[in-house]
Design a protein around this motif. Structure first.
Motif, short mmCIF file in Angstrom:
data_model
loop_
_atom_site.label_atom_id
_atom_site.label_comp_id
_atom_site.label_asym_id
_atom_site.label_seq_id
_atom_site.Cartn_x
_atom_site.Cartn_y
_atom_site.Cartn_z
N ALA A 89 0.88 -1.03 -0.09
CA ALA A 89 -0.23 0.17 0.05
C ALA A 89 0.81 1.18 -0.03
N TRP A 90 2.19 1.26 0.85
CA TRP A 90 3.04 2.37 0.99
C TRP A 90 3.35 2.76 -0.62
N GLU A 91 4.08 1.69 -1.00
CA GLU A 91 4.70 1.61 -2.57
C GLU A 91 3.45 2.14 -3.66
N ARG A 92 2.27 1.66 -3.48
CA ARG A 92 1.13 1.95 -4.50
C ARG A 92 0.76 3.67 -4.41
N ALA A 93 1.02 4.00 -3.26
CA ALA A 93 0.86 5.39 -2.94
C ALA A 93 2.05 6.30 -3.71
N GLY A 94 3.00 5.75 -4.33
CA GLY A 94 3.97 6.29 -4.77
C GLY A 94 5.42 6.89 -3.93
N LEU A 95 5.34 6.21 -2.82
CA LEU A 95 6.39 6.35 -1.79
C LEU A 95 7.80 5.36 -2.13
N HIS A 96 8.79 6.01 -2.11
CA HIS A 96 9.98 5.24 -2.30
C HIS A 96 10.77 5.34 -1.00
N CYS A 97 10.61 6.08 -0.15
CA CYS A 97 11.31 6.09 1.27
C CYS A 97 10.98 4.79 2.12
N PRO A 98 11.74 4.30 3.01
CA PRO A 98 11.45 3.31 3.84
C PRO A 98 10.10 3.68 4.72
N MET A 99 9.25 2.69 4.89
CA MET A 99 8.23 2.96 5.83
C MET A 99 8.72 2.28 7.22
N ARG A 100 9.01 3.61 7.92
CA ARG A 100 9.26 3.11 9.44
C ARG A 100 7.99 3.17 10.32
N VAL A 101 7.81 1.83 10.90
CA VAL A 101 6.65 1.56 11.63
C VAL A 101 7.11 1.86 13.18
N ILE A 102 6.18 2.60 13.74
CA ILE A 102 6.15 2.87 15.21
C ILE A 102 4.93 2.59 15.75
N THR A 103 4.64 2.56 17.09
CA THR A 103 3.55 2.60 17.69
C THR A 103 2.79 3.67 17.69
N ASP A 104 1.48 3.36 17.72
CA ASP A 104 0.68 4.91 18.01
C ASP A 104 0.91 5.68 19.24
N CYS A 105 1.42 4.75 20.21
CA CYS A 105 1.82 5.43 21.55
C CYS A 105 2.84 6.39 21.07
N GLU A 106 3.99 6.05 20.49
CA GLU A 106 5.04 6.69 20.28
C GLU A 106 4.92 8.17 19.37
N ALA A 107 4.07 7.78 18.23
CA ALA A 107 3.49 8.99 17.70
C ALA A 107 2.75 10.10 18.11
N ALA A 108 1.87 9.37 19.20
CA ALA A 108 1.01 10.26 20.09
C ALA A 108 1.96 11.23 20.89
N PHE A 109 2.97 10.78 21.57
CA PHE A 109 3.77 11.30 22.40
C PHE A 109 4.56 12.47 21.78
N ALA A 110 4.87 12.28 20.63
CA ALA A 110 5.57 13.06 19.86
C ALA A 110 4.75 14.31 19.56
#
Length: 307
Positions: A89-110
């Motif tokens: 899905a990431w690549e079909r969106a046209g993204l060529h950078c790596p997909m870094r996966v983190i928890t929703d908690c880490e994103a929320a804190f930031a």
């Protein structure tokens, strides 16, 4: 112009945000929930693609240098088949950078603070608290899912609303306020119809009754008052479980419940318990996008502009 992208994928919705390296918002997208524990992984991955496509519409996806996917149910990415669905899905969106996966908690804190350390409490469809050190979650409490946990969450609120209604029906008590709203929302007129209607839906759909609790709370409904107070205590317990008594690092609250009466009670409860700043944040995608910018620029990366 270089870009970064961040996503916040929860049980109910997925939000994507595109920033330039000055923190300006250039695109955003919204799709259905993408927690692969709450939805079939193929459906969850498709929602990631939809949110990205909307956010990147009119932008050159080849200029995205860094991308961070903050996702509830991140542990499912350990399954190669699930990871492949999301990567496609990431690549079909046209993204060529790596997909870094983190928890929703880490994103929320930031989202709430640039501090590298502290506590995050996510109170949305589900609930979980995380201890954050150097922007990474090093310990957690809750996050067990609807079947065995999610105390104080929207799912929990909805379930308690239905249970309170059923108790009143069992007692033959007069129905008003919350109970009446629950029956109406379920398209039911009696105990049996309510049970049938609720069990005919996926369990996670109980979260749809959560707004009824907030509405009834504002009208002084006693059942709603009790449910809201209990939810706040349970969520505060979840956050306290990952903190030492002497911890003064910030606490970030995020999720769909934070701007409801539950969030108000929760903040008050935490301020009584903890000697710490309590920050109410609302947009996990902004935190994920800022972390993507940090990957490029380091910790001095500009914070995202306000929406």
């Amino acid at each position: 112009m270089d870009l970064v992208v961040g996503l916040d994928a929860g049980g109910t919705s997925t939000r994507a945000l595109v920033l330039d390296l000055d923190g300006a918002r250039l695109g955003q997208g919204l799709a259905g929930g993408a927690n692969p524990n709450s939805h079939p992984p193929s459906v969850a991955a498709a929602h990631i693609g939809e949110a990205l496509a909307e956010a990147l519409d009119g932008l050159d996806s080849r200029k995205v240098r860094s991308g961070v996917l903050g996702i509830a149910g991140a542990s499912r990415m350990a399954d190669p088949a699930v990871l492949e669905l999301f990567q496609d899905a990431w690549e079909r969106a046209g993204l060529h950078c790596p997909m870094r996966v983190i928890t929703d908690c880490e994103a929320a804190f930031a989202t709430g603070t640039s501090s590298p350390d502290g506590t995050v409490l996510v109170a949305g469809t589900g609930s979980i608290a995380g201890r954050i050190a150097d922007h990474r979650m090093t310990g957690q409490s809750g996050g067990y899912g609807w079947l065995i946990g999610d105390d104080g969450s929207a799912f929990w609120l909805g379930r308690e609303a239905v249970r309170a209604t059923l108790r009143l029906l069992d007692l033959g008590a007069p129905l008003e306020g919350l109970a009446t709203a629950v029956l109406t929302a379920a398209g039911a007129r009696n105990r049996g119809q309510l049970i049938t209607a609720v069990n005919a839906q996926p369990p996670i759909k109980l979260a749809q009754f959560a707004p009824l609790v907030s509405s009834a709370y504002h009208h002084g409904d006693p059942e709603a008052l009790t449910i809201i107070a209990s939810a706040a205590r349970l969520l505060a317990d979840t956050a306290s479980a990952v903190r030492e008594p002497s911890d003064t690092s910030p606490i970030v609250l995020v999720g769909s419940l934070i701007k409801t009466p539950v969030g108000v009670h929760l903040k008050q409860e935490l301020l009584k318990r903890c000697n710490a700043q309590v920050i109410m944040a609302t947009e996990g995608a902004a935190g994920a996008a800022w972390l993507a910018a940090v990957d490029v620029l380091g910790p001095t990366a500009p914070r995202p502009s306000r929406s």
